[in-house]
Design a protein around this motif. Structure first.
Motif, PDB file in Angstrom:
ATOM      1  N   ALA A   1      38.564  45.450  35.937  1.00 30.89           N
ATOM      2  CA  ALA A   1      39.677  44.913  35.147  1.00 30.89           C
ATOM      3  C   ALA A   1      41.004  45.281  35.800  1.00 30.89           C
ATOM      4  O   ALA A   1      41.203  46.412  36.238  1.00 30.89           O
ATOM      5  N   MET A   2      41.898  44.330  35.860  1.00 29.91           N
ATOM      6  CA  MET A   2      43.233  44.526  36.429  1.00 29.91           C
ATOM      7  C   MET A   2      44.110  43.381  35.951  1.00 29.91           C
ATOM      8  O   MET A   2      43.624  42.430  35.325  1.00 29.91           O
ATOM      9  N   ARG A   3      45.402  43.451  36.209  1.00 27.61           N
ATOM     10  CA  ARG A   3      46.303  42.365  35.827  1.00 27.61           C
ATOM     11  C   ARG A   3      46.379  41.347  36.954  1.00 27.61           C
ATOM     12  O   ARG A   3      46.772  41.680  38.073  1.00 27.61           O
ATOM     13  N   ILE A   4      46.004  40.138  36.634  1.00 31.44           N
ATOM     14  CA  ILE A   4      46.019  39.044  37.602  1.00 31.44           C
ATOM     15  C   ILE A   4      47.003  37.999  37.110  1.00 31.44           C
ATOM     16  O   ILE A   4      46.821  37.421  36.031  1.00 31.44           O
ATOM     17  N   ASN A   5      48.070  37.810  37.880  1.00 29.87           N
ATOM     18  CA  ASN A   5      49.137  36.890  37.472  1.00 29.87           C
ATOM     19  C   ASN A   5      49.648  37.191  36.064  1.00 29.87           C
ATOM     20  O   ASN A   5      49.859  36.302  35.245  1.00 29.87           O
TER      21      ASN A   5
END
Length: 327
Positions: free
Chosen positions: A61-65
């Motif tokens: 999980a990570m911030r994508i756009n």
């Protein structure tokens, strides 16, 4: 096609920055595929979490756009389709950053200690005291098990926690992941501590009343757990057991429904008096409303009358029908 990946970089005890990498990719390549290629082919110092690559473990999980998601689930084509990049000559760009509401350890890796501590705080385990035969497994009917389907899909990826606005402003709020798990315990037929759990989850903004219903947790959940809906189910269990005098949070919900039933929409003159002033029982609460009331009067913002909305009778009948079905 060529795509530019703008990736958040931060080393311990240093200022964060973004570093750009350009790759030749296919639209079906996942973001995790691209990160792997960057690490293997361009920059071995890039740090990120991954494990199964099958949208099961929740590690990546990570911030994508700008929104939290699983890197193994999102692909280049779908990400580029979400944005308009202007002229055809402009190189498409995908921005990758670490999850929010947790301190960054390195690059895209965050310290999830608060995430796990808050999960532990809701006692996410079935009570074994209800087991009649200790050496046998707990048994459930298919219907009892089906009530756990939604919350049981949670893979604890942290996406909802990352985007939780309530958590961002109130560190005491345990977070949507923990309360979704809490709802599973409340609904689990094998657990015999429901009443004690509900008292615990009813504790001010630390529990379910800290949720601001911003819908972000539902929007980013990759497994359709809908944490905000699960929080709402716990609230409903509490509301069925408590009256309006129990707390301001409970009174807020009950008064809102009462006023909507009366007028189709909220008579805000009464709303503050009933919720903050506790139906004129709380003198301190009433006095706290005086400055706001005076400002509204002097600026001509205080309505002198309330006109019910059209269809009030229909609204009232719908609310009563829902309440009857729940009972």
């Amino acid at each position: 096609m060529q795509v530019s990946f703008k990736i958040f970089r931060q080393q311990p005890n240093s200022a964060p920055s973004f570093q750009t990498y350009t790759l030749e990719v296919e639209p079906g390549n996942t973001i995790l595929d691209c990160l792997n290629r960057i690490k293997w082919e361009l920059d071995g110092t890039l740090a990120f979490r991954k494990n199964c690559r099958n949208t099961i473990c929740g590690s990546c999980a990570m911030r994508i756009n700008g929104r939290s998601a699983l890197a193994c689930k999102e692909n280049v084509g779908s990400e580029l389709a979400r944005f308009s990049h202007g002229a055809d000559t402009q190189l498409p760009e995908i921005i990758v950053a670490p999850m929010g509401n947790m301190p960054v350890m390195k690059d895209l890796v965050v310290d999830m200690t608060s995430f796990w501590d808050n999960l532990e705080a809701v006692d996410p385990y079935v009570s074994t005291s209800a087991r009649q035969i200790p050496e046998r497994e707990f048994l459930q009917t298919p219907e009892e098990r089906s009530r756990l389907d939604a919350s049981g899909n949670c893979i604890l990826c942290g996406a909802c926690y990352s985007e939780c606005n309530a958590r961002a402003v109130d560190p005491s709020f345990v977070g949507p992941h923990a309360l979704a798990k809490a709802q599973r315990m409340v609904d689990d037929s094998r657990d015999d501590t429901t009443e004690a759990r509900l008292e615990k989850y009813n504790l001010g903004t630390q529990g379910v009343w800290g949720c601001t219903r911003c819908y972000m947790c539902n929007a980013v959940c990759p497994m359709d757990v809908a944490p905000m809906d699960r929080i709402g189910e716990i609230k409903q269990e509490i509301l069925e057991r408590k009256n309006a005098q129990a707390s301001r949070s409970i009174r807020h919900r009950k008064v809102l429904i009462e006023l909507v039933k009366q007028g189709g929409w909220i008579d805000e003159r009464k709303f503050g008096l009933y919720v903050v002033g506790n139906y004129f029982r709380d003198l301190r609460g009433l006095m706290s409303l005086v400055p706001l009331g005076l400002r509204m009067v002097t600026r001509g913002k205080f309505p002198t009358y309330f006109e019910p909305s059209e269809g009030t009778e229909e609204v009232r009948s719908l609310i009563e029908a829902v309440q009857a079905s729940e009972q």
